[in-house]
Design a protein around this motif. Sequence first.
Motif, short mmCIF file in Angstrom:
data_model
loop_
_atom_site.label_atom_id
_atom_site.label_comp_id
_atom_site.label_asym_id
_atom_site.label_seq_id
_atom_site.Cartn_x
_atom_site.Cartn_y
_atom_site.Cartn_z
N UNK A 196 0.79 -1.22 0.00
CA UNK A 196 0.00 0.00 0.00
C UNK A 196 0.83 1.28 0.00
N UNK A 197 1.90 1.31 0.81
CA UNK A 197 2.67 2.55 0.96
C UNK A 197 3.90 2.64 0.06
N UNK A 198 4.06 1.65 -0.82
CA UNK A 198 5.30 1.55 -1.59
C UNK A 198 5.42 2.62 -2.67
N UNK A 199 6.69 3.07 -2.89
CA UNK A 199 7.01 3.93 -4.02
C UNK A 199 7.47 3.08 -5.19
N UNK A 200 8.16 1.97 -4.85
CA UNK A 200 8.67 1.04 -5.85
C UNK A 200 8.18 -0.36 -5.52
N UNK A 201 7.98 -1.17 -6.56
CA UNK A 201 7.64 -2.57 -6.32
C UNK A 201 8.60 -3.45 -7.09
N UNK A 202 9.09 -4.48 -6.42
CA UNK A 202 9.89 -5.48 -7.11
C UNK A 202 9.01 -6.71 -7.25
N UNK A 203 8.71 -7.07 -8.48
CA UNK A 203 7.87 -8.24 -8.73
C UNK A 203 8.78 -9.43 -8.99
N UNK A 204 8.83 -10.34 -8.03
CA UNK A 204 9.72 -11.50 -8.14
C UNK A 204 8.99 -12.60 -8.92
N UNK A 205 9.62 -13.04 -10.01
CA UNK A 205 8.97 -13.98 -10.90
C UNK A 205 9.91 -15.11 -11.29
N UNK A 206 9.43 -16.34 -11.28
CA UNK A 206 10.21 -17.46 -11.82
C UNK A 206 9.80 -17.64 -13.28
N UNK A 207 10.71 -18.14 -14.11
CA UNK A 207 10.35 -18.38 -15.51
C UNK A 207 9.47 -19.63 -15.63
N UNK A 208 8.28 -19.49 -15.14
CA UNK A 208 7.39 -20.66 -15.04
C UNK A 208 5.96 -20.12 -15.14
N UNK A 209 5.07 -20.87 -15.80
CA UNK A 209 3.76 -20.30 -16.18
C UNK A 209 2.93 -19.76 -15.01
N UNK A 210 2.84 -20.52 -13.90
CA UNK A 210 1.96 -20.05 -12.83
C UNK A 210 2.52 -18.81 -12.15
N UNK A 211 3.84 -18.73 -12.06
CA UNK A 211 4.45 -17.55 -11.45
C UNK A 211 4.21 -16.31 -12.31
N UNK A 212 4.35 -16.46 -13.63
CA UNK A 212 4.16 -15.31 -14.53
C UNK A 212 2.70 -14.84 -14.47
N UNK A 213 1.78 -15.79 -14.42
CA UNK A 213 0.38 -15.42 -14.35
C UNK A 213 0.08 -14.64 -13.06
N UNK A 214 0.60 -15.17 -11.94
CA UNK A 214 0.36 -14.50 -10.66
C UNK A 214 1.00 -13.11 -10.62
#
Lengths: 91, 270
Positions: B133-151
């Motif tokens: 909620x209070x973030x200025x920046x977001x780091x979206x951690x993703x694995x090269x895998x279908x369910x992770x990319x979708x989420x």
Amino acid sequence: MSLFGSLFGRGTKTSAPVARDRLQILLAHERTSNGDESDLLSKLHAEILEVIKRHIPVDQDKVQVKLDRGNSVSMLEIDIEVPQIKSPGRR
Amino acid sequence: MAKVLVVTSGKGGVGKTTSTAALGAALAQTGQNVVVVDFDVGLRNLDLVMGAERRVVFDLINVIQGDAKLSQALIRDKRIETLSILPASQTRDKDALTAEGVARVMQELREKFDWVICDSPAGIERGAQLAMYHADHAIVVTNPEVSSVRDSDRIIGMLDSTTEKAKGGGKIEKHLLLTRYDPARAARGEMLRIEDVLEILSIPLLGIIPESEEVLRASNLGAPVTLSSPDSPPARAYAEAARRLEGEKLEITVPVERKGLFARLFKGKS
């Protein structure tokens, strides 16, 4: 990891025993305390402060509580910064 | 001016906590004042990954409920002086996190630190929403895998709609951190390629963290990987990502194992 690496203690395999020991200590505390440990600590903290406050004024911000949980013994360290006390009897 | 960063993903197990610890340590090593905040109330683990589990006295919920001062709940890292951790509560549930309480704590953290890095719980519910909620920046951690990319795609949507920045008409800065990447498998066509993931999610890339045994070793030891084996490929990738967060323009590469002369002689291969 090569022979060379393991000779110098950088073997990747040696970290698992560390992990096991850390978990054992942590879980032993979490299971027995049932989550009351933090309550116990804040109670101790509050009561110790109360006793001290009877004698000297203490600033909440100048109190640090430190903990180090060990295998058989834990260390609770309460640091209280005591202001200069002016005793009325002497000079 | 403090920067508030959320490390998020939607999916569990992709490396949020590992990344929070590694980036936090890397930023703190450059002399910045950094606090890493565990928002996973009820299932805290950042303390364990950072090796501070034996020193937790008070937590985020204690501060929110007024049972402890913020300064009493912060744990100073023993290895890096400018790094602190604010642990989550292990015993309460996420309902103990109130929006007002979190806002108050975040404001106080902004005054004390240069970087506030929030480790989000998995999921898209209350805990994850409050962490971002209070973030200025977001780091979206993703694995090269279908369910992770979708989420991740779902989370990116939330970052653009339910955060304070988004509600005020602003934009949260989003960065993609691709973790557990295996260049060899991607080259063989067995794993989503970097370009594939980037094209689908279309947010800028912060770094690529190669799959590595060193990550498990680091969590076994209770040290961020950037400290436990600073020369390892994941540590170098995290260190470079941290420099990019500080505004440096660095070309993005996938670091590989550096072999010393002796190792090369003994193994006789690249």
